[in-house]
Design a protein around this motif. Structure first.
Motif, PDB file in Angstrom:
ATOM      1  N   UNK A  82      -7.340  19.690 -11.661  1.00 51.49           N
ATOM      2  CA  UNK A  82      -6.088  20.024 -12.333  1.00 51.49           C
ATOM      3  C   UNK A  82      -5.866  18.960 -13.386  1.00 51.49           C
ATOM      4  N   UNK A  83      -5.707  19.401 -14.628  1.00 50.87           N
ATOM      5  CA  UNK A  83      -5.484  18.449 -15.706  1.00 50.87           C
ATOM      6  C   UNK A  83      -4.074  17.887 -15.610  1.00 50.87           C
ATOM      7  N   UNK A  84      -3.941  16.622 -15.971  1.00 51.24           N
ATOM      8  CA  UNK A  84      -2.648  15.959 -15.933  1.00 51.24           C
ATOM      9  C   UNK A  84      -1.670  16.649 -16.884  1.00 51.24           C
ATOM     10  N   UNK A  96      -3.596  22.513 -16.550  1.00 57.97           N
ATOM     11  CA  UNK A  96      -4.572  23.589 -16.322  1.00 57.97           C
ATOM     12  C   UNK A  96      -5.313  23.388 -15.005  1.00 57.97           C
ATOM     13  N   UNK A  97      -5.478  24.487 -14.265  1.00 56.23           N
ATOM     14  CA  UNK A  97      -6.309  24.491 -13.069  1.00 56.23           C
ATOM     15  C   UNK A  97      -7.712  24.923 -13.457  1.00 56.23           C
ATOM     16  N   UNK A  98      -8.692  24.234 -12.897  1.00 55.78           N
ATOM     17  CA  UNK A  98     -10.098  24.516 -13.180  1.00 55.78           C
ATOM     18  C   UNK A  98     -10.851  24.524 -11.856  1.00 55.78           C
ATOM     19  N   UNK A 116     -13.137  33.213   1.071  1.00 52.28           N
ATOM     20  CA  UNK A 116     -11.748  33.341   0.647  1.00 52.28           C
ATOM     21  C   UNK A 116     -11.499  33.032  -0.818  1.00 52.28           C
ATOM     22  N   UNK A 117     -12.479  33.285  -1.666  1.00 59.47           N
ATOM     23  CA  UNK A 117     -12.338  32.967  -3.089  1.00 59.47           C
ATOM     24  C   UNK A 117     -11.549  33.999  -3.887  1.00 59.47           C
ATOM     25  N   UNK A 118     -11.248  35.139  -3.292  1.00 59.38           N
ATOM     26  CA  UNK A 118     -10.558  36.207  -4.033  1.00 59.38           C
ATOM     27  C   UNK A 118      -9.264  35.698  -4.685  1.00 59.38           C
ATOM     28  N   UNK A 119      -8.468  34.914  -3.954  1.00 58.08           N
ATOM     29  CA  UNK A 119      -7.206  34.421  -4.492  1.00 58.08           C
ATOM     30  C   UNK A 119      -7.416  33.480  -5.675  1.00 58.08           C
ATOM     31  N   UNK A 120      -8.436  32.641  -5.594  1.00 54.86           N
ATOM     32  CA  UNK A 120      -8.711  31.729  -6.715  1.00 54.86           C
ATOM     33  C   UNK A 120      -9.063  32.530  -7.960  1.00 54.86           C
ATOM     34  N   UNK A 121      -9.923  33.522  -7.805  1.00 54.53           N
ATOM     35  CA  UNK A 121     -10.344  34.299  -8.970  1.00 54.53           C
ATOM     36  C   UNK A 121      -9.218  35.162  -9.537  1.00 54.53           C
ATOM     37  N   UNK A 122      -8.196  35.431  -8.731  1.00 55.83           N
ATOM     38  CA  UNK A 122      -7.050  36.209  -9.201  1.00 55.83           C
ATOM     39  C   UNK A 122      -5.991  35.317  -9.855  1.00 55.83           C
ATOM     40  N   UNK A 123      -6.118  34.013  -9.710  1.00 57.41           N
ATOM     41  CA  UNK A 123      -5.110  33.092 -10.230  1.00 57.41           C
ATOM     42  C   UNK A 123      -5.411  32.689 -11.671  1.00 57.41           C
ATOM     43  N   UNK A 124      -4.432  32.044 -12.287  1.00 59.50           N
ATOM     44  CA  UNK A 124      -4.573  31.570 -13.658  1.00 59.50           C
ATOM     45  C   UNK A 124      -5.382  30.280 -13.674  1.00 59.50           C
ATOM     46  N   UNK A 125      -6.220  30.144 -14.653  1.00 63.28           N
ATOM     47  CA  UNK A 125      -6.998  28.924 -14.814  1.00 63.28           C
ATOM     48  C   UNK A 125      -8.407  29.241 -15.255  1.00 63.28           C
ATOM     49  N   UNK A 126      -9.174  28.203 -15.441  1.00 59.95           N
ATOM     50  CA  UNK A 126     -10.572  28.316 -15.870  1.00 59.95           C
ATOM     51  C   UNK A 126     -11.467  28.330 -14.641  1.00 59.95           C
ATOM     52  N   UNK A 127     -12.339  29.338 -14.578  1.00 61.63           N
ATOM     53  CA  UNK A 127     -13.338  29.414 -13.512  1.00 61.63           C
ATOM     54  C   UNK A 127     -14.715  29.332 -14.150  1.00 61.63           C
TER      55      UNK A 127
END
Length: 172
Positions: A82-84, A96-98, A116-127
């Motif tokens: 997570x960027x400051x 930003x979440x990465x 359980x990665x489905x929630x991460x991929x549905x969230x805002x941020x860079x993957x």
């Protein structure tokens, strides 16, 4: 490397570039990091072992403002950042979440779902995803795919494929 069409049957936007050395890799990463769409992107990285996927990710993360050691997620599968909200990376990337994924060790695509990665991929941020093919059909369509190939002179041939409007923005 397979080439899929984007939703609606439109072909992906394809661009071929070369990275003659690591400095060129870093320059490309820096340019990509400056793009406003980077914070809402899914970028897949394909290529053989040693093609430069993790090296590219390290340059991109440093360019975005990630400080300290950037570890390969080969054993952990995912490394979050997570960027400051203040400091040199303030502005479009602040907060930003990465997530940097490496699915190399997956033996079965169902491991993605079980992790359980489905929630991460549905969230805002860079993957950023290395070895996406190991997750099979579980990953959402990427915005941008980078396919890296090592050249005889140790440079890299890079095929960029934009599958979404966000991916097209990143290539602009």
């Amino acid at each position: 490397m397979t080439v899929q069409g984007i939703a609606g049957g439109h072909p992906p936007i394809v661009k071929n570039i070369a990275w003659p050395d690591e400095a060129a890799t870093a320059m490309f990463a820096e340019a990509l990091a400056r793009h406003p769409a980077i914070g809402r992107s899914l970028i897949e990285l394909q290529g053989d072992l040693g093609a430069g996927k993790t090296t590219f990710v390290r340059h991109l993360l440093k360019s975005l403002g990630v400080e300290g050691r950037i570890k390969s997620p080969t054993y952990a599968v995912v490394e979050p950042y997570t960027l400051a909200k203040n400091g040199p990376e303030t502005g479009q990337n602040a907060g930003m979440n990465i997530w940097h994924f490496d699915f190399y060790r997956f033996n079965d695509p169902r491991e993605w779902e079980e992790a359980g990665f489905r929630d991460i991929f549905a969230s805002t941020g860079l993957k950023l995803v290395e070895w996406p093919e190991k997750a099979g059909p579980h990953l959402p369509q990427p915005d941008l795919l980078l396919h890296l190939e090592v050249l005889p002179d140790d440079g890299r041939a890079v095929t960029l494929m934009a599958y979404t409007p966000t991916g097209a923005e990143l290539l602009a």
